[in-house]
Design a protein around this motif. Structure first.
Motif, PDB file in Angstrom:
ATOM      1  N   ILE A  93      -3.478  -2.976  13.747  1.00 18.45           N
ATOM      2  CA  ILE A  93      -3.474  -1.487  13.819  1.00 18.45           C
ATOM      3  C   ILE A  93      -4.072  -1.907  14.889  1.00 18.45           C
ATOM      4  N   LEU A  94      -3.258  -0.371  15.768  1.00 14.90           N
ATOM      5  CA  LEU A  94      -4.030   0.359  16.908  1.00 14.90           C
ATOM      6  C   LEU A  94      -4.328   1.931  16.436  1.00 14.90           C
ATOM      7  N   GLY A  95      -5.236   2.288  18.129  1.00 16.49           N
ATOM      8  CA  GLY A  95      -5.095   3.405  17.347  1.00 16.49           C
ATOM      9  C   GLY A  95      -6.400   3.873  17.593  1.00 16.49           C
ATOM     10  N   ALA A  96      -6.371   5.481  18.238  1.00 13.08           N
ATOM     11  CA  ALA A  96      -7.867   6.276  19.650  1.00 13.08           C
ATOM     12  C   ALA A  96      -8.812   6.082  18.192  1.00 13.08           C
ATOM     13  N   ASN A  97     -10.255   6.688  18.961  1.00 14.61           N
ATOM     14  CA  ASN A  97     -10.731   6.561  17.923  1.00 14.61           C
ATOM     15  C   ASN A  97     -11.584   7.471  17.254  1.00 14.61           C
ATOM     16  N   GLY A  98     -11.881   7.378  15.771  1.00 12.03           N
ATOM     17  CA  GLY A  98     -12.363   8.257  15.025  1.00 12.03           C
ATOM     18  C   GLY A  98     -10.231   9.248  14.226  1.00 12.03           C
ATOM     19  N   CYS A  99      -9.576   8.268  14.002  1.00  8.36           N
ATOM     20  CA  CYS A  99      -8.297   8.126  14.086  1.00  8.36           C
ATOM     21  C   CYS A  99      -8.068   7.479  12.181  1.00  8.36           C
ATOM     22  N   GLY A 100      -8.789   7.217  11.951  1.00  8.54           N
ATOM     23  CA  GLY A 100      -8.845   7.037  10.374  1.00  8.54           C
ATOM     24  C   GLY A 100      -8.902   5.453  10.181  1.00  8.54           C
ATOM     25  N   LYS A 101      -8.741   4.663  11.476  1.00  9.09           N
ATOM     26  CA  LYS A 101      -8.777   3.214  11.000  1.00  9.09           C
ATOM     27  C   LYS A 101      -9.712   2.235  10.162  1.00  9.09           C
ATOM     28  N   THR A 102     -10.984   2.437  10.477  1.00  6.38           N
ATOM     29  CA  THR A 102     -12.336   1.848   9.627  1.00  6.38           C
ATOM     30  C   THR A 102     -12.112   2.332   7.833  1.00  6.38           C
ATOM     31  N   THR A 103     -11.665   3.620   7.818  1.00  9.93           N
ATOM     32  CA  THR A 103     -12.274   4.179   6.832  1.00  9.93           C
ATOM     33  C   THR A 103     -10.290   3.666   5.972  1.00  9.93           C
ATOM     34  N   PHE A 104      -9.497   3.439   6.320  1.00  5.61           N
ATOM     35  CA  PHE A 104      -8.285   2.787   5.700  1.00  5.61           C
ATOM     36  C   PHE A 104      -9.229   1.356   5.280  1.00  5.61           C
ATOM     37  N   LEU A 105      -9.151   0.979   6.393  1.00  6.99           N
ATOM     38  CA  LEU A 105     -10.122  -0.676   5.667  1.00  6.99           C
ATOM     39  C   LEU A 105     -11.088  -0.372   4.694  1.00  6.99           C
ATOM     40  N   LYS A 106     -12.145   0.662   4.892  1.00 13.19           N
ATOM     41  CA  LYS A 106     -12.609   0.548   4.271  1.00 13.19           C
ATOM     42  C   LYS A 106     -12.277   0.904   2.575  1.00 13.19           C
ATOM     43  N   THR A 107     -10.959   1.747   2.652  1.00 10.82           N
ATOM     44  CA  THR A 107     -10.895   1.833   1.537  1.00 10.82           C
ATOM     45  C   THR A 107      -9.654   0.680   0.464  1.00 10.82           C
ATOM     46  N   LEU A 108      -9.359  -0.006   1.795  1.00 12.10           N
ATOM     47  CA  LEU A 108      -8.795  -1.520   1.212  1.00 12.10           C
ATOM     48  C   LEU A 108      -9.781  -1.538   0.777  1.00 12.10           C
ATOM     49  N   LEU A 109     -11.077  -2.208   1.163  1.00 13.91           N
ATOM     50  CA  LEU A 109     -11.792  -2.558   0.581  1.00 13.91           C
ATOM     51  C   LEU A 109     -12.223  -2.292  -0.856  1.00 13.91           C
ATOM     52  N   GLY A 110     -12.173  -1.629  -1.363  1.00 11.02           N
ATOM     53  CA  GLY A 110     -12.836  -0.802  -2.155  1.00 11.02           C
ATOM     54  C   GLY A 110     -14.721  -0.492  -1.858  1.00 11.02           C
ATOM     55  N   ILE A 111     -15.083  -0.366  -0.803  1.00 17.60           N
ATOM     56  CA  ILE A 111     -16.125  -0.038  -0.453  1.00 17.60           C
ATOM     57  C   ILE A 111     -16.447   1.851  -0.611  1.00 17.60           C
ATOM     58  N   LEU A 112     -15.204   2.658   0.252  1.00 17.05           N
ATOM     59  CA  LEU A 112     -15.163   3.667  -0.099  1.00 17.05           C
ATOM     60  C   LEU A 112     -13.943   4.339  -1.367  1.00 17.05           C
ATOM     61  N   PRO A 113     -14.206   5.089  -2.216  1.00 12.55           N
ATOM     62  CA  PRO A 113     -12.971   5.109  -3.366  1.00 12.55           C
ATOM     63  C   PRO A 113     -11.793   6.033  -2.786  1.00 12.55           C
ATOM     64  N   ALA A 114     -11.184   5.215  -3.407  1.00 14.23           N
ATOM     65  CA  ALA A 114      -9.867   6.286  -2.744  1.00 14.23           C
ATOM     66  C   ALA A 114      -9.073   7.242  -3.662  1.00 14.23           C
ATOM     67  N   ARG A 115      -8.154   8.733  -3.127  1.00  9.28           N
ATOM     68  CA  ARG A 115      -8.321   9.352  -3.648  1.00  9.28           C
ATOM     69  C   ARG A 115      -7.187   9.754  -4.608  1.00  9.28           C
ATOM     70  N   ARG A 116      -6.316   9.025  -3.636  1.00  2.66           N
ATOM     71  CA  ARG A 116      -4.904   8.820  -4.007  1.00  2.66           C
ATOM     72  C   ARG A 116      -4.416   7.581  -3.150  1.00  2.66           C
ATOM     73  N   GLY A 117      -3.421   7.161  -4.596  1.00  3.08           N
ATOM     74  CA  GLY A 117      -2.200   6.112  -3.403  1.00  3.08           C
ATOM     75  C   GLY A 117      -2.602   4.909  -4.315  1.00  3.08           C
ATOM     76  N   LYS A 118      -1.667   3.989  -4.088  1.00  3.56           N
ATOM     77  CA  LYS A 118      -1.891   2.631  -4.725  1.00  3.56           C
ATOM     78  C   LYS A 118      -1.970   1.050  -3.934  1.00  3.56           C
TER      79      LYS A 118
ATOM     80  N   ILE B 171       0.701  -1.725  -0.020  1.00  2.95           N
ATOM     81  CA  ILE B 171       0.229  -0.198  -0.312  1.00  2.95           C
ATOM     82  C   ILE B 171       0.849   1.044  -0.236  1.00  2.95           C
ATOM     83  N   THR B 172       1.132   2.387  -0.922  1.00  5.30           N
ATOM     84  CA  THR B 172       1.798   3.473  -1.008  1.00  5.30           C
ATOM     85  C   THR B 172       0.632   4.087  -0.464  1.00  5.30           C
ATOM     86  N   GLN B 173       0.891   5.925   0.130  1.00  2.00           N
ATOM     87  CA  GLN B 173       0.470   6.439  -0.161  1.00  2.00           C
ATOM     88  C   GLN B 173      -0.702   7.163  -0.215  1.00  2.00           C
TER      89      GLN B 173
END
Lengths: 277, 349
Positions: free
Chosen positions: A48-73, A19-21
């Protein structure tokens, strides 16, 4: 074919997921995941450890294609994962959500067979092999004798094991999990965690979001600490999870202690210090 | 982890496992109901006459003695029975497909406003004193238009397209019902208004031979489309995001299911008016027999739905001196039936 052959991921399981950028978010102009890079190896348990709202779930959703990625590969073995359609991506990545109740009482074997969906033809005909694979996956998590029971009647821990069997049946190379064990009782948490760790031995790569440092100390090979949309470290549990780093992460004084457990092993534990300060 | 004794396991779904494997056994029922309904009517026909007339119709029509009987059979009763069977099967399949897609067992096929749109279309045609075929066309077009409008709201709630569809359906239903009220208010109270009211209650009286392809073609295409999506429907009932990660293109599945269910409901409603409750009750009954797997649930819903509607229609034709509107009967018979199923489920749990 023997059982272990049936359970193996279909695609070359030696290639890492790179995963890049990666950048993504919900609202216009507001990025939640702010450019993260990571390499996930097969046969490796990453948390992955992180406080609530730090973007963990958003990251997973992007990886899984549920949410479109804005940039990166996201690449695996020279394949651009982000440009794949749902059924192609499902052969690389399988998802295990938080425990939930489905509205209809499907039987356990029906639920596991749903994992075969990306491998079915347009007309959705199941083959004998599909059925064999589903059965082997259910056996792997030890629930074969409950195959005909409605999924809704199982305990929370058993339900998560069924969902894990479903993800296995997908024959993906990587399992992505969003707090799969948070809502289970103490015993079930570790039973399910051990089952997940076993899957790494089969050749799968696991990425799990969790809120409990104990889970990381118990099973993880690699711990990623996420803060405000960035990964600030990715290392072995001993290196990444120190008293300082965890205190800073959760804004809470904690102490990480190494203690002796039976069989002469050393295990780290994380203890909150709020009551004593 | 051992919550289940052996006996408990045996008891759970022994009936379900029977039907999952042997559901084609249920096909006896529509065949039985077909002949039963066939022989009953204002012009009663014995089974012997029935078989003889049907046989002669195809082998040697010149030998038929009772020409009246032939007309009644082939132009009125067969078309009506066939259309009732198809509408019942279609509405039930559409209902069970929607319940999975919306992840809600209380959804019926008109959740996206088909019926409201069709009623408005039919009422428009009725006040313009159009012939029956034109009324059917208007109803069909109204139904399609309503669903098309309801699906346009998909972008209104981001990241929850299913909720957006429900909301779109509610809004469009309200809009078309208001339109229907306007038409009723303006309608001539001597002729058009009663005609609209009767149409809304639903009836199969006007079904004739040439209606058969008009119902059969869209219904059969849609039913096949739903059956092809059976596995994807199973997966979609776990929620949009989870389904996507299992390799289902949820957007395509939603589109195909909406098209299929809308074609079914619009062509049904345009022929027979509002026939309520069947699309809600039959999927529940079918699910209690077979479990929720669409591979079995869809065909079993179709079989039970066709039987139920044919039973209702046969009672409508024969119970009273005047024919009863079928919409009244499906509600009168369906709702108590629904309550019984729910009570049984509750006592088991």
């Amino acid at each position: 074919m023997n059982r272990n052959e049936l359970l193996k991921p279909l695609l070359p399981s030696t290639a890492p997921l790179v995963i890049t950028q990666l950048v993504s978010g919900y609202e216009k102009d507001i990025d939640i995941v702010k450019g993260v890079s990571l390499e996930l190896q097969p046969r490796t348990f990453s948390c992955i450890l992180g406080a609530n709202g730090c973007g963990k779930t958003t990251f997973l959703k992007t990886l899984l294609g549920i949410l479109p990625a804005r940039r990166g590969k996201v690449h695996c073995n020279n394949t651009d994962i982000l440009s794949l359609n749902e059924s192609q991506r499902a052969k690389y990545l399988a998802y295990i959500p938080q425990a939930h109740r489905p509205p209809f009482p499907f039987t356990v074997s029906d639920v596991v067979r749903m994992g075969r969906t990306p491998h079915l033809s347009t007309l959705s005909r199941e083959t004998v092999q599909d059925r064999e694979i589903s059965e082997a996956c259910l056996d792997q998590v030890g629930l074969l004798k409950l195959a005909q029971v409605p999924y809704t009647l199982l305990s929370g821990g058993q339900q998560q094991l069924v969902i894990i069997a479903r993800a296995l049946a997908q024959q993906a190379s990587f399992l992505i999990m969003d707090e799969p064990i948070s809502s289970l009782d103490y015993g079930n948490q570790y039973r399910v965690l051990d089952e997940i760790a076993k899957l790494c031995e089969l050749g799968l790569g696991v990425l799990m979001v969790t809120h409990d440092p104990a889970h990381c100390f118990h099973a993880a090979d690699q711990v990623i600490i996420m803060e405000d949309g960035f990964f600030i470290s990715a290392a072995s549990p001993q290196e990444a999870m120190t008293s300082q780093s965890l205190s800073a992460l959760y804004h809470l004084p904690v102490s990480v202690q190494r203690i002796k457990v039976p069989e002469n092993r050393i295990q780290s534990v994380c203890i909150p210090l709020t009551r004593y300060s | 982890m051992e919550n289940f004794s052996r006996n408990h396991l045996k008891l759970i779904g022994i009936r379900q496992r029977f039907f999952v494997r042997y559901w084609p056994v249920l096909l006896i029922f529509p065949v039985f109901f077909f002949f039963w309904s066939f022989s009953l009517g204002r012009y009663p026909i014995g089974y012997q006459d029935l078989v003889r007339t049907v046989y002669l119709h195809y082998s040697d029509p010149s030998k038929i003695i009772d020409l009246n009987m032939e007309t009644v059979l082939f132009n009125i009763r067969i078309p009506r029975v066939l259309v009732v069977l198809m509408v019942g099967a279609g509405m039930s399949m559409a209902g069970s497909a929607y319940q999975g897609m919306f992840r809600n067992p209380l959804v019926s096929p008109d959740i996206l406003g088909v019926t409201a749109g069709a009623s408005f279309g039919a009422a428009l045609a009725i006040i313009q004193k159009q012939p029956i075929s034109r009324i059917q066309l208007f109803a069909f077009a109204g139904g399609i238009l309503a669903v098309y409008c309801a699906t346009r709201f998909e972008r209104m709630i981001r990241y929850d397209p299913v909720l957006a569809l429900v909301l779109g359906g509610i809004l469009i239903k309200g809009l078309f019902n208001a339109g229907l009220s306007v038409v009723k208010y303006l309608a001539d109270p001597e002729q058009s208004l009663p005609a609209i009211t009767f149409w809304l209650m639903g009836t199969f009286t006007d079904v004739v031979k040439k209606n058969i392809p008009q119902v059969a073609i869209p219904l059969i295409i849609s039913m096949i489309l739903l059956y092809i999506n059976r596995q994807r429907l199973n997966v979609v009932s776990f929620g949009d995001e989870e389904a996507k990660t299992m390799g289902v293109r949820t957007k395509h599945v939603r589109l195909e299911v909406i098209i299929a269910c809308t074609l079914i409901t619009a062509s049904s409603v345009s022929i027979c008016g509002q026939v309520g409750w069947i699309g809600l009750i039959i999927p529940h009954l079918a699910r209690s027999l077979t479990g929720p797997n669409y591979r079995v649930l869809l065909p079993v819903s179709a079989i039970l739905g066709s039987c139920f509607l044919l039973l209702c229609d046969t009672v409508c034709r024969n119970a009273f001196a005047v024919e009863l509107p079928i919409g009244i009967l499906t509600s009168l018979m369906g709702i108590p039936f629904f309550i019984i199923i729910f009570k049984q489920k509750a006592s088991k749990a």
